[in-house]
Enzyme design. Structure first.
Site: not given
Ligand code: PHE
Ligand code: CO
Length: 296
Positions: A140, A183, A202
């Site tokens: 993020h 996201e 990620s």
């Protein structure tokens, strides 16, 4: 032993056991990280950074390098904060885990980004159900260095405070927007499709899957369409939404959402894998290998 989160209790809900954490802001206990913790960071960082060249958006990669994160050791929030503060005025705050929605929105509205202080255990390298330090910091934080994305995140926080006051349906619509942009968003770059969503960058598996798999849909960004679309939290996404630029995101989300929430309340939600007439379809998924139920 690695440094571990202090979980307060487990809440039993219809989605299963949800961990509940202390909501306070805590100072990153940097000295408590073990050699294993730093090694987990190093391994994940090196693997993802290499994988993301040519897959993540230029903005993400440039911002990540500018931030001064390295694989050597878990970064100190204080060090990141000096660079980030200078660039866009955002500040990282340490937390135990997911916050109550209103607290989270209020932090974003004030350019504070909550980062989980603890990192996953070695056996969770490839999969963890809840956000940890690697997801939050590696995934993020880089784009908070980008002035346009930084603006979007703050606007989202303000919009969240407002939606929270309107009601649970408005909140659900807004949460879907976060899911499919912050996201799991993709962006069309002149030289090809790229990733900017944190949940993807990620994850090793999804970083490859979201660009290369024929099983999922890739559809052009459409605000109201996204706000109606359910999503999966336990598998790779069935649909990804593609923006042209972060400016497009700002422009599309600038208007007051109040009338949009009212309109959407009259319409049914859309299952995660559906394709509708009117969708700008870049890739229509075969849906192969997917469970058909469990949309949330
Ligand atoms: N314009 C939105 C509103 O009125 C706020 C918002 C901005 C929401 C950016 C999401 C992202 O609620
Ligand atoms: Co996240």
């Amino acid at each position: 032993m690695s440094a571990q989160p202090r979980r307060v209790e487990n809440l039993h809900t219809d989605k299963g056991k949800v961990p509940v954490y202390a909501t306070g802001i805590i100072e990153q206990p940097w000295d408590d990280y073990s050699a294993d913790d730093h090694a987990t960071w190093a391994q994940l960082y090196a693997r993802q950074r290499e994988l993301l060249v040519g897959r993540a958006s230029d903005e993400f990669l440039i911002a990540q390098d500018a931030m001064g994160m390295t694989p050597d050791r878990i970064p100190k929030f204080d060090d990141i904060n000096r660079v980030l503060g200078e660039a866009t005025g955002w500040t990282l705050i340490g937390v135990e885990g997911l916050l109550p929605e209103l607290d989270f929105f209020d932090h974003l509205a004030n350019r504070r980004f909550p980062v989980t202080w603890w990192i996953r255990k070695p056996e969770q390298i490839d999969y963890i159900e809840e956000p940890d330090l690697f997801h939050d910091l590696f995934g993020h934080v880089p784009l908070l260095m980008n002035p346009v994305f930084a603006e979007y995140m703050q606007a989202y926080g303000k919009g969240g405070v407002k939606a929270h006051g309107i009601g649970p349906e408005a909140l659900q619509n807004l949460t879907r927007l976060y899911w499919y942009t912050v996201e799991f968003g993709l962006i069309q770059q002149p030289d090809g499709l790229r990733i900017y969503g944190s949940g993807i960058v990620s994850s090793k598996g999804e970083s490859i899957y979201c660009l290369e798999s024929d099983a999922s849909n890739r559809i052009g960004f459409d605000l109201e369409r996204i706000m109606r679309t359910r999503y999966r939290i336990d598998t790779y996404q069935k649909t990804y939404f593609v923006i042209d630029s972060f400016e497009q995101l700002i422009r599309a989300t600038e208007p007051d959402f109040t009338p949009i929430y009212a309109r959407l309340a009259q319409q049914p939600s859309i299952p995660a894998g559906d394709v509708l007439p009117g969708d700008v379809v870049l890739n229509r998924g075969t849906g192969e290998g997917w469970a058909t139920d469990g949309d949330v």
